[in-house]
Design a protein around this motif. Structure first.
Motif, PDB file in Angstrom:
ATOM      1  N   THR A   2      13.250   8.852 -12.544  1.00  0.00           N
ATOM      2  CA  THR A   2      13.524  10.039 -11.794  1.00  0.00           C
ATOM      3  C   THR A   2      13.828   9.820 -10.079  1.00  0.00           C
ATOM      4  O   THR A   2      14.953  10.305  -9.655  1.00  0.00           O
ATOM      5  N   GLU A   3      13.380   8.827  -9.525  1.00  0.00           N
ATOM      6  CA  GLU A   3      13.746   8.342  -8.136  1.00  0.00           C
ATOM      7  C   GLU A   3      14.991   7.551  -8.217  1.00  0.00           C
ATOM      8  O   GLU A   3      15.791   7.837  -7.321  1.00  0.00           O
ATOM      9  N   VAL A   4      15.141   6.677  -8.861  1.00  0.00           N
ATOM     10  CA  VAL A   4      16.660   6.040  -8.878  1.00  0.00           C
ATOM     11  C   VAL A   4      17.806   6.661  -9.049  1.00  0.00           C
ATOM     12  O   VAL A   4      18.842   6.609  -8.812  1.00  0.00           O
ATOM     13  N   ASN A   5      17.556   7.900  -9.957  1.00  0.00           N
ATOM     14  CA  ASN A   5      18.581   8.576 -10.254  1.00  0.00           C
ATOM     15  C   ASN A   5      18.791   9.591  -9.171  1.00  0.00           C
ATOM     16  O   ASN A   5      19.891  10.573  -9.454  1.00  0.00           O
ATOM     17  N   ARG A   6      17.997   9.922  -8.328  1.00  0.00           N
ATOM     18  CA  ARG A   6      18.146  11.009  -7.167  1.00  0.00           C
ATOM     19  C   ARG A   6      18.776  10.106  -5.932  1.00  0.00           C
ATOM     20  O   ARG A   6      18.288   9.072  -5.769  1.00  0.00           O
ATOM     21  N   SER A   7      19.639  10.789  -5.220  1.00  0.00           N
ATOM     22  CA  SER A   7      20.238  10.090  -3.971  1.00  0.00           C
ATOM     23  C   SER A   7      19.315  10.534  -2.959  1.00  0.00           C
ATOM     24  O   SER A   7      18.607  11.443  -3.025  1.00  0.00           O
ATOM     25  N   GLY A   8      19.343   9.816  -1.901  1.00  0.00           N
ATOM     26  CA  GLY A   8      18.512  10.073  -0.569  1.00  0.00           C
ATOM     27  C   GLY A   8      16.891   9.432  -0.549  1.00  0.00           C
ATOM     28  O   GLY A   8      16.700   8.663  -1.874  1.00  0.00           O
ATOM     29  N   PRO A   9      16.364   9.618   0.112  1.00  0.00           N
ATOM     30  CA  PRO A   9      15.033   9.142   0.210  1.00  0.00           C
ATOM     31  C   PRO A   9      14.124   9.292  -0.892  1.00  0.00           C
ATOM     32  O   PRO A   9      14.221  10.686  -1.317  1.00  0.00           O
ATOM     33  N   SER A  10      13.214   8.610  -1.594  1.00  0.00           N
ATOM     34  CA  SER A  10      12.399   8.740  -2.683  1.00  0.00           C
ATOM     35  C   SER A  10      10.991   9.433  -2.242  1.00  0.00           C
ATOM     36  O   SER A  10      10.174   8.671  -1.906  1.00  0.00           O
ATOM     37  N   TYR A  11      11.033  10.450  -1.854  1.00  0.00           N
ATOM     38  CA  TYR A  11       9.572  11.150  -1.554  1.00  0.00           C
ATOM     39  C   TYR A  11       8.885  11.605  -2.738  1.00  0.00           C
ATOM     40  O   TYR A  11       9.304  12.077  -3.434  1.00  0.00           O
ATOM     41  N   THR A  12       7.377  11.047  -2.526  1.00  0.00           N
ATOM     42  CA  THR A  12       6.546  11.473  -3.694  1.00  0.00           C
ATOM     43  C   THR A  12       6.739  12.915  -3.910  1.00  0.00           C
ATOM     44  O   THR A  12       6.529  13.299  -5.258  1.00  0.00           O
ATOM     45  N   VAL A  13       6.728  13.898  -2.944  1.00  0.00           N
ATOM     46  CA  VAL A  13       6.657  15.327  -3.270  1.00  0.00           C
ATOM     47  C   VAL A  13       7.737  15.634  -4.215  1.00  0.00           C
ATOM     48  O   VAL A  13       7.821  16.602  -5.146  1.00  0.00           O
ATOM     49  N   ASP A  14       8.872  15.217  -4.060  1.00  0.00           N
ATOM     50  CA  ASP A  14      10.134  15.624  -4.886  1.00  0.00           C
ATOM     51  C   ASP A  14       9.934  15.088  -6.244  1.00  0.00           C
ATOM     52  O   ASP A  14      10.283  16.013  -7.350  1.00  0.00           O
ATOM     53  N   THR A  15       9.483  13.944  -6.414  1.00  0.00           N
ATOM     54  CA  THR A  15       9.365  13.332  -7.800  1.00  0.00           C
ATOM     55  C   THR A  15       8.190  14.373  -8.674  1.00  0.00           C
ATOM     56  O   THR A  15       8.335  14.900  -9.847  1.00  0.00           O
ATOM     57  N   VAL A  16       7.004  14.507  -7.967  1.00  0.00           N
ATOM     58  CA  VAL A  16       6.007  15.244  -8.643  1.00  0.00           C
ATOM     59  C   VAL A  16       6.572  16.755  -9.001  1.00  0.00           C
ATOM     60  O   VAL A  16       6.172  17.060 -10.052  1.00  0.00           O
ATOM     61  N   LYS A  17       7.331  17.336  -7.896  1.00  0.00           N
ATOM     62  CA  LYS A  17       7.847  18.703  -8.351  1.00  0.00           C
ATOM     63  C   LYS A  17       8.555  18.428  -9.639  1.00  0.00           C
ATOM     64  O   LYS A  17       8.561  19.537 -10.446  1.00  0.00           O
ATOM     65  N   GLU A  18       9.416  17.718  -9.652  1.00  0.00           N
ATOM     66  CA  GLU A  18      10.466  17.532 -10.702  1.00  0.00           C
ATOM     67  C   GLU A  18       9.784  17.325 -12.046  1.00  0.00           C
ATOM     68  O   GLU A  18      10.142  17.849 -13.063  1.00  0.00           O
ATOM     69  N   LEU A  19       8.558  16.298 -12.267  1.00  0.00           N
ATOM     70  CA  LEU A  19       7.818  16.087 -13.308  1.00  0.00           C
ATOM     71  C   LEU A  19       7.048  17.013 -13.649  1.00  0.00           C
ATOM     72  O   LEU A  19       7.095  17.261 -14.791  1.00  0.00           O
TER      73      LEU A  19
END
Length: 194
Positions: A74-91
């Motif tokens: 999830t994080e390596v496929n997303r551009s920009g800084p890897s914020y935990t909140v963005d990862t959690v929302k997506e999952l």
């Protein structure tokens, strides 16, 4: 399904990471652990980080023998800084049927109140903290403390990715600090050389 989310730079992944993840499976009664290599860690934007392709491949090598460990890109496929909140929302959006548990080391617990959008993170997941002997536990805000599960008797190795990189640059052995397939990958790809 109870899923542990284990994020990190993993530069490189080492036996301490594997040991903590394995203990979390048992202690928090998790079904799986999803390993999430950071794309662009926001706290390391000023530091040199090994390209994500290599960090992903090292995690693949490290977790291949455990059917309850999964790689999540999830994080390596997303551009920009890897914020935990963005990862959690997506999952949570992708797997609304799952109960997610965010794994953090004892050293990160005191920083939780300062994490980007910590309120949203705590609303979506529980936090599983891997305690260790001698760790200074400071009082936490109630919103954090009530969503936190301590695993008080975690075995901690003291192995760090920073120390592994330092030893490799100096030409010293890191055998028994990283899994053999990871060490082979590091050597084949000439990572962390001076």
């Amino acid at each position: 399904m109870k899923i542990g989310l284990f994020g990190g730079t993993f530069d490189p992944v080492h036996l301490g990471h594997l040991l903590l993840a394995d203990q979390a499976l048992e202690a928090a009664d998790l079904d799986e652990i999803w390993w999430i290599p950071a794309g662009e860690p926001p706290h390391k934007l000023e530091k040199k980080v090994t390209p994500s392709m290599h960090r992903v491949n090292m995690v693949k090598q490290a977790i291949s023998g455990n059917p309850r460990f999964r790689l999540c890109l999830t994080e390596v496929n997303r551009s920009g800084p890897s914020y935990t909140v963005d990862t959690v929302k997506e999952l949570v959006r992708i797997r609304p049927d799952a109960s997610f548990h965010l794994l953090v080391g004892a050293d990160s617990v005191n920083d939780l109140p300062r994490w980007h959008e910590i309120g949203t993170i705590l609303r979506l997941v529980r936090v599983v903290a891997m305690g260790r002997p001698g760790h200074d536990r400071r009082p936490l805000p109630e919103e954090v403390a009530k969503r936190l599960q301590w695993i008080p008797d975690a075995v901690e190795t003291g192995i760090s990715s920073t120390e592994i990189r330092r030893r490799l640059v100096a030409g010293k052995s890191v055998r028994y600090m990283v899994p053999e397939p990871v060490l082979r990958y590091i050597r084949e790809n000439r990572l962390y050389e001076s």
